[in-house]
Design a protein around this motif. Structure first.
Motif, PDB file in Angstrom:
ATOM      1  N   GLY A 282       0.835  -7.451   4.543  1.00  0.00           N
ATOM      2  CA  GLY A 282       0.689  -6.195   3.809  1.00  0.00           C
ATOM      3  C   GLY A 282       1.401  -6.208   2.480  1.00  0.00           C
ATOM      4  O   GLY A 282       1.522  -5.170   1.822  1.00  0.00           O
TER       5      GLY A 282
ATOM      6  N   GLU B 215      -3.243   0.905  -4.111  1.00  0.00           N
ATOM      7  CA  GLU B 215      -4.235   0.977  -3.036  1.00  0.00           C
ATOM      8  C   GLU B 215      -5.090  -0.278  -2.929  1.00  0.00           C
ATOM      9  O   GLU B 215      -5.862  -0.417  -1.984  1.00  0.00           O
ATOM     10  CB  GLU B 215      -5.135   2.202  -3.233  1.00  0.00           C
ATOM     11  CG  GLU B 215      -4.379   3.518  -3.031  1.00  0.00           C
ATOM     12  CD  GLU B 215      -5.300   4.735  -3.104  1.00  0.00           C
ATOM     13  OE1 GLU B 215      -6.475   4.533  -3.502  1.00  0.00           O
ATOM     14  OE2 GLU B 215      -4.846   5.844  -2.793  1.00  0.00           O
ATOM     15  N   TYR B 216      -4.968  -1.171  -3.878  1.00  0.00           N
ATOM     16  CA  TYR B 216      -5.682  -2.441  -3.792  1.00  0.00           C
ATOM     17  C   TYR B 216      -5.259  -3.238  -2.557  1.00  0.00           C
ATOM     18  O   TYR B 216      -6.046  -3.974  -1.967  1.00  0.00           O
ATOM     19  CB  TYR B 216      -5.408  -3.261  -5.068  1.00  0.00           C
ATOM     20  CG  TYR B 216      -5.676  -4.744  -4.931  1.00  0.00           C
ATOM     21  CD1 TYR B 216      -6.976  -5.240  -4.803  1.00  0.00           C
ATOM     22  CD2 TYR B 216      -4.611  -5.652  -4.921  1.00  0.00           C
ATOM     23  CE1 TYR B 216      -7.203  -6.602  -4.668  1.00  0.00           C
ATOM     24  CE2 TYR B 216      -4.838  -7.006  -4.794  1.00  0.00           C
ATOM     25  CZ  TYR B 216      -6.143  -7.485  -4.664  1.00  0.00           C
ATOM     26  OH  TYR B 216      -6.362  -8.826  -4.511  1.00  0.00           O
ATOM     27  N   VAL B 217      -4.012  -3.062  -2.127  1.00  0.00           N
ATOM     28  CA  VAL B 217      -3.467  -3.837  -1.016  1.00  0.00           C
ATOM     29  C   VAL B 217      -4.082  -3.384   0.304  1.00  0.00           C
ATOM     30  O   VAL B 217      -4.197  -2.187   0.578  1.00  0.00           O
ATOM     31  CB  VAL B 217      -1.930  -3.683  -0.944  1.00  0.00           C
ATOM     32  CG1 VAL B 217      -1.363  -4.488   0.233  1.00  0.00           C
ATOM     33  CG2 VAL B 217      -1.288  -4.109  -2.255  1.00  0.00           C
ATOM     34  N   ASP B 218      -4.488  -4.361   1.111  1.00  0.00           N
ATOM     35  CA  ASP B 218      -4.955  -4.091   2.471  1.00  0.00           C
ATOM     36  C   ASP B 218      -3.739  -4.187   3.389  1.00  0.00           C
ATOM     37  O   ASP B 218      -3.247  -5.285   3.676  1.00  0.00           O
ATOM     38  CB  ASP B 218      -6.036  -5.108   2.871  1.00  0.00           C
ATOM     39  CG  ASP B 218      -6.585  -4.857   4.267  1.00  0.00           C
ATOM     40  OD1 ASP B 218      -6.065  -3.962   4.974  1.00  0.00           O
ATOM     41  OD2 ASP B 218      -7.534  -5.574   4.664  1.00  0.00           O
ATOM     42  N   LYS B 219      -3.258  -3.039   3.861  1.00  0.00           N
ATOM     43  CA  LYS B 219      -2.006  -3.042   4.634  1.00  0.00           C
ATOM     44  C   LYS B 219      -2.161  -3.698   5.994  1.00  0.00           C
ATOM     45  O   LYS B 219      -1.157  -4.046   6.641  1.00  0.00           O
ATOM     46  CB  LYS B 219      -1.489  -1.611   4.809  1.00  0.00           C
ATOM     47  CG  LYS B 219      -2.413  -0.666   5.544  1.00  0.00           C
ATOM     48  CD  LYS B 219      -1.812   0.740   5.599  1.00  0.00           C
ATOM     49  CE  LYS B 219      -2.742   1.713   6.309  1.00  0.00           C
ATOM     50  NZ  LYS B 219      -2.173   3.075   6.375  1.00  0.00           N
ATOM     51  N   ASP B 220      -3.422  -3.858   6.437  1.00  0.00           N
ATOM     52  CA  ASP B 220      -3.658  -4.465   7.749  1.00  0.00           C
ATOM     53  C   ASP B 220      -3.905  -5.967   7.672  1.00  0.00           C
ATOM     54  O   ASP B 220      -4.134  -6.615   8.694  1.00  0.00           O
ATOM     55  CB  ASP B 220      -4.848  -3.782   8.433  1.00  0.00           C
ATOM     56  CG  ASP B 220      -4.600  -2.301   8.689  1.00  0.00           C
ATOM     57  OD1 ASP B 220      -3.451  -1.986   9.072  1.00  0.00           O
ATOM     58  OD2 ASP B 220      -5.525  -1.501   8.484  1.00  0.00           O
ATOM     59  N   PHE B 221      -3.900  -6.521   6.463  1.00  0.00           N
ATOM     60  CA  PHE B 221      -4.142  -7.950   6.303  1.00  0.00           C
ATOM     61  C   PHE B 221      -2.818  -8.663   6.043  1.00  0.00           C
ATOM     62  O   PHE B 221      -2.061  -8.297   5.142  1.00  0.00           O
ATOM     63  CB  PHE B 221      -5.111  -8.216   5.158  1.00  0.00           C
ATOM     64  CG  PHE B 221      -5.413  -9.682   4.947  1.00  0.00           C
ATOM     65  CD1 PHE B 221      -6.296 -10.360   5.773  1.00  0.00           C
ATOM     66  CD2 PHE B 221      -4.788 -10.393   3.927  1.00  0.00           C
ATOM     67  CE1 PHE B 221      -6.555 -11.708   5.592  1.00  0.00           C
ATOM     68  CE2 PHE B 221      -5.039 -11.735   3.729  1.00  0.00           C
ATOM     69  CZ  PHE B 221      -5.935 -12.398   4.569  1.00  0.00           C
TER      70      PHE B 221
ATOM     71  N   ASP C 191       1.793   2.607   3.438  1.00  0.00           N
ATOM     72  CA  ASP C 191       2.348   1.687   4.437  1.00  0.00           C
ATOM     73  C   ASP C 191       3.808   2.061   4.698  1.00  0.00           C
ATOM     74  O   ASP C 191       4.693   1.802   3.878  1.00  0.00           O
ATOM     75  CB  ASP C 191       2.236   0.244   3.933  1.00  0.00           C
ATOM     76  CG  ASP C 191       2.484  -0.776   5.039  1.00  0.00           C
ATOM     77  OD1 ASP C 191       3.156  -0.415   6.038  1.00  0.00           O
ATOM     78  OD2 ASP C 191       2.014  -1.920   4.911  1.00  0.00           O
TER      79      ASP C 191
ATOM     80  N   HIS D  78       0.845  -1.190   0.000  1.00  0.00           N
ATOM     81  CA  HIS D  78       0.000   0.000   0.000  1.00  0.00           C
ATOM     82  C   HIS D  78       0.886   1.247   0.000  1.00  0.00           C
ATOM     83  O   HIS D  78       1.901   1.288   0.713  1.00  0.00           O
ATOM     84  CB  HIS D  78      -0.924  -0.002   1.231  1.00  0.00           C
ATOM     85  CG  HIS D  78      -2.036   0.985   1.123  1.00  0.00           C
ATOM     86  ND1 HIS D  78      -1.867   2.321   1.397  1.00  0.00           N
ATOM     87  CD2 HIS D  78      -3.338   0.825   0.758  1.00  0.00           C
ATOM     88  CE1 HIS D  78      -3.009   2.961   1.218  1.00  0.00           C
ATOM     89  NE2 HIS D  78      -3.927   2.070   0.824  1.00  0.00           N
TER      90      HIS D  78
END
Length: 943
Positions: free
Chosen positions: A268, A259-265, A233, A230
């Motif tokens: 990251g 921004e497709y990436v979920d940094k909290d999942f 991140d 992200h």
């Protein structure tokens, strides 16, 4: 008198007669308004299931209703060639003979498919006849017949000429077993237990450091083009733009920010494999990465990966590690995981629950695969060739949106518009090609240089090319392509036929929510584009029929109920065989057998088509899914018997008697006659409104309550009194009312219960002087007359019903046995004297007399009803009554002690749920009230 009700006998007889007489065909009287409806074409491979029985009850009910209203009515039936399903069926048959379609070749294989279609393809339409579907079978079509084939070709060519069909490469669902692209509707997402592999990708400039990604498909690592993080991140901001070494390959790939990436999942960090993942495809497109395909169409690892850009242009290939070449994807997965671990790249493996996409026909895991396919452009503007209309010049998706936004097409229930718009706002170009042999072969030809020529025939293509020796495109069209043309391909288009003028748009489409996008939207697109009209005015969306526990009915689960089994009945042994055949998991057979025996201990009895249809109608509330209850079907079979027996009673009392049809003879309607006639007017209006608004549940409820309660339980019983005690004029009027009300009831019920109503109407209608047609199917729909509603008659009948209810309650309070008659004394009450003659028969009295003052008898209870005081005179056996009441008091005391103990238990009222405490307190108050009454009666007996 009628013989015993036998559904099978009357159903066979009447359906054959209806079809022979041509009643299912439209009269084509242009002066009359039309009503038309298209059958959602079931798969030619299919058999009738409960969903079909449900929506066909609605469709046939509407068709019969509007036919009776005199409309130029046409229900157009047909079957879909079901490309994938049919090809699988025939291939399996060939496999049993040790032959494959490739052994036969395309031409011979298609001959085998047509042979199968002629022998077995009509099963479902024969079953539709068993349900009573009054479709115009003279117009029956097949989506692969010559007429439809010609129209499909014409549509394809026109769309291509208008710039709306093109050939290109894109990621799509690929079934490696079938060897074809498939639609989202043919993919089932199945929850499974898998693994999540955590893999370290070293930095190219510092191999001791790197990024860890997690994946459920490590075999696709070979096609990675990047690792995404992200942009916000902070952990990885300094690495964006740096190169990583892709394990096992030696290739380097960049770290990109998206921004497709979920940094909290997870970590990251996400591996990007655009040739093998739909989300990754979009990420790759944004960053203009290459597309690296590492799998063959059989889902085996390639020796050399295919590399493309997003225009589909081929780039230089990439050689893959030799040890993986030719391995099946799952075998490659095991080897790659072992190698990652051996080289120290595998950090950990965690159990992971995931949704696995599988082909609904083969059960194979679906691969996102880059293939070259034919597409229909959803957002492009057509390049001429459209009819003049409000939709001209719009893209196909704009046409579909406008049709609904303008109100030209309405959804019932309306909330499905939101689903429709959600799909339309996120629409992608439609992949219409399939790598099959059974289907409409795409009308395109190639020359030796790869140039394509789309034409209506090979001769036309050669003319376009200016040379011969062209090669035909092998792919066939998606089945949904031909079914999208049904609204006009079944009515003579492209010619301007009388049928096209009369029946397009059709009045309503009855269908399930799961194909709103796949079929409903595409019919709107195609029909508005080629005819300038919407395909239908209304879309009635019904729910799914589930089993009694709310589970989806599925052969693989063994919980399917065959509608024909409900019509004809089936013994337990045969039912068990049907339910355990075709189980996807054979080990579930004992569970299925046990559940079936519990639900149908003696098999399924004969219900008949009418009871099945009434059950389905009663469930047809807008948009709701249905848990099919076997007991409800039993109740409506009883309703059929009730109607049959009521008709027998009427016939017994009116045949060979004066039924008041001679209008010169005097008539004397009692308030009871006026009441039932008035109620009939209300029911006629309510039933018509229910049918008009697709509320078959309300139609069924209204008619059931009127027939069972008002007509059978009240009017027939009151009519008995009038027939026994009335003067000749009253009896004549009562018989007239009986036959006329019954005859109208049969017409009101006909759209839902066609067979039993036809059988009874043929006998009842002549007695009512109402046989104006040869069949109830074409008899006139009843029209309500508000002037026949007499409020005073309703008031008097309500007073009589209250009075009867009060006397029956008195009998119950005094525990008077049903076979014991007693006299009734009535004191006061305005107009009660006009009601008394009905009481002896209705409440088992020796007599009912008006008295100035009730007898002095403190032991006898008194009821008050509508200002009148009522008393039954019964000699009471004090000893027996005391013993009965004492026993009842003891029983009540035990219940009171138990409940008091529960409520007085320390902490119960504070800790138990409030609604349970309130329920217990209400039950206690009710028991105390009953005990007080019993003790009061005991006290009177002792005095």
């Amino acid at each position: 008198m009628l013989d015993k009700y036998n559904p099978a006998e009357i159903e066979t007889k009447h359906y054959a007669n209806w079809q022979a007489k041509g009643y299912f065909q439209p009269h084509m009287d242009a002066s009359q308004e039309s009503f038309s409806i298209q059958l959602p074409p079931p798969n030619v491979t299919g058999t009738l299931h409960m969903g079909h029985a449900f929506n066909q009850t609605v469709m046939d009910g509407l068709t019969r209703y509007y036919r009776m209203k005199g409309r130029n009515t046409c229900w157009i039936p047909g079957t879909d060639h079901a490309g994938i399903a049919t090809q699988i069926v025939v291939e399996r048959q060939l496999a049993e003979q040790g032959v494959s379609r490739h052994d036969l070749g395309r031409g011979k294989f298609l001959e085998k498919v047509w042979e199968w279609k002629e022998q077995s393809g009509g099963t479902i339409t024969q079953q539709m006849r068993r349900v009573g579907c009054s479709a115009d079978w003279t117009r029956e079509y097949f989506t692969m017949d010559d007429t439809r084939a010609g129209i499909v070709t014409e549509v394809f060519v026109r769309l291509y000429e208008q710039g709306l069909i093109y050939r290109g490469q894109r990621l799509g669902n690929w079934d490696p077993v079938l060897g074809t692209a498939i639609s989202d509707l043919e993919v089932e997402n199945v929850e499974e237990q898998g693994s999540m592999w955590h893999i370290c990708y070293p930095l190219a400039d510092n191999l001791s450091d790197g990024l860890t990604v997690a994946t459920t498909r490590p075999e696709t690592l070979l096609g990675d083009v990047a690792v995404a993080v992200h942009p916000d991140d902070g952990r990885y901001a300094h690495l964006i733009g740096k190169e990583l070494v892709l394990p096992l390959t030696g290739r380097t790939i960049p770290v990109i920010a998206d921004e497709y990436v979920d940094k909290d999942f997870g970590t990251g960090c996400v591996k990007i494999t655009p040739a093998h993942d739909f989300n990754d495809y979009e990420v790759g497109k944004r960053h203009n990465t290459p597309l690296i395909n590492v799998l063959s169409l059989k889902a085996e690892i390639l020796a050399e990966a295919e590399v493309f850009d997003y225009k589909g242009e081929v780039q230089t290939g990439i050689k893959l590690p030799e040890k993986y070449a030719g391995l099946d994807r799952f075998a490659a997965r095991k080897q790659i995981v072992a190698d990652l671990e051996a080289e120290g790249h595998l950090k950990e493996v965690k159990p992971h629950t995931l949704m696995t996409p599988k082909g609904d026909r083969t059960g194979s895991v679906i691969e996102p695969m880059l293939t070259r396919q034919w597409f229909v452009a959803m957002s492009a503007k057509p390049e001429g060739g459209e009819p003049e209309s409000e939709f001209k010049g719009l893209s196909l998706s704009e046409k579909a949106k406008k049709a609904v936004d303008s109100g030209a097409v309405k959804f019932f229930p309306e909330n499905w518009v939101n689903t429709y718009n959600q799909w339309m706002n996120n629409i992608q170009d439609w992949c219409i090609s399939r790598q099959l042999w059974w289907g409409h072969q795409i009308p395109a030809w190639y020359d030796s240089d790869g140039n394509v020529y789309v034409a209506r025939s090979e001769a036309e293509a050669e003319k376009l090319a200016g040379k011969s020796g062209l090669t035909r495109e092998e792919d066939v069209l998606d089945t949904w392509f031909s079914s999208a043309l049904v609204p006009f391909s079944t009515l003579g288009w492209p010619s301007e036929t009388e049928e096209l003028k009369a029946f397009l748009p059709s009045n309503v489409l009855v269908t399930g929510y799961e194909i709103i996008f796949f079929w409903v939207a595409r019919m709107i697109m195609m029909t508005t584009h080629f005819t300038g009209k919407v395909p239908f005015k209304d879309v009635y969306i019904h729910g799914m029929v589930r089993d009694h526990e709310g589970k989806k009915m599925s052969k693989s689960e063994g919980n399917v109920i065959d509608p024909v089994d409900l019509i004809d009945g089936i013994d337990l042994e045969q039912l068990l065989v049907k339910r355990t055949t075709g189980l996807r998991r054979p080990e579930k057979a004992p569970q299925v057998i046990e559940a079936t025996k519990k639900l149908f201990p003696e098999g399924i009895p004969v219900f008949g088509a009418d009871a099945l249809r009434f059950t389905m109608a009663s469930y047809a509330s807008l948009g709701r899914s249905i848990n099919f209850d076997f007991k409800r079907a039993e109740g409506y079979r009883n309703f059929c018997n009730k109607l049959w027996n009521a008709t027998n009673f009427v016939l017994m009392n009116v045949e060979d008697k004066d039924c008041g049809q001679d209008e010169t003879q005097p008539l004397a309607y009692t308030f009871v006659d006026q009441w039932i006639v008035g109620r009939l007017q209300q029911v006629e209006a309510a039933a018509a409104e229910a049918y008009d608004t697709y509320r078959f549940d309300l139609a069924a409820q209204t008619l059931y309550e009127f027939v069972w309660n008002d007509f059978c339980d009240w009017y027939i019983e009151l009519a008995k009194v009038q027939l026994q005690t009335g003067c000749p004029t009253t009896r004549r009027t009562t018989r007239r009312t009986l036959v006329r009300v019954l005859e109208v009831i049969l017409r009101l019920l006909h759209p839902i219960m066609p067979f039993i109503t036809e059988e009874l109407w043929q006998t009842v209608a002549p007695l009512a002087n109402a046989k104006t047609a040869d069949s109830i199917m074409i008899a006139k729909w009843p029209e309500p007359d508000a002037e026949k509603i007499v409020p005073a008659a309703f008031e008097q009948t309500a007073a009589l019903q209250d009075l009867i209810g009060a006397v029956r309650n008195l009998r119950g309070e005094m525990s008077i046995a049903p076979n014991v008659k007693a006299p009734l004394f009535v004191e006061g009450g305005e107009g009660v004297d006009k009601l008394l003659k009905y009481l002896p028969s209705m409440t088992r009295l020796t007599e009912a007399n008006i008295v100035d003052k009730l007898p002095e008898n403190e032991d006898a209870p008194v009821a008050v009803c509508n200002g009148a005081r009522l008393m039954l005179k019964v000699e009471i056996d004090k000893a027996a009554e005391t013993a009965r009441l004492t026993k009842e008091a003891e029983k009540l005391q035990k219940a009171l002690d138990k409940l008091n103990g529960k409520l007085s238990k320390p902490g119960y009222t504070e800790k138990a749920p409030a609604h349970l405490v309130e329920k217990d307190k209400a039950e206690l108050a009710e028991l105390e009230d009953k005990m007080a009454k019993v003790q009061g009666q005991l006290a009177k007996l002792k005095d």
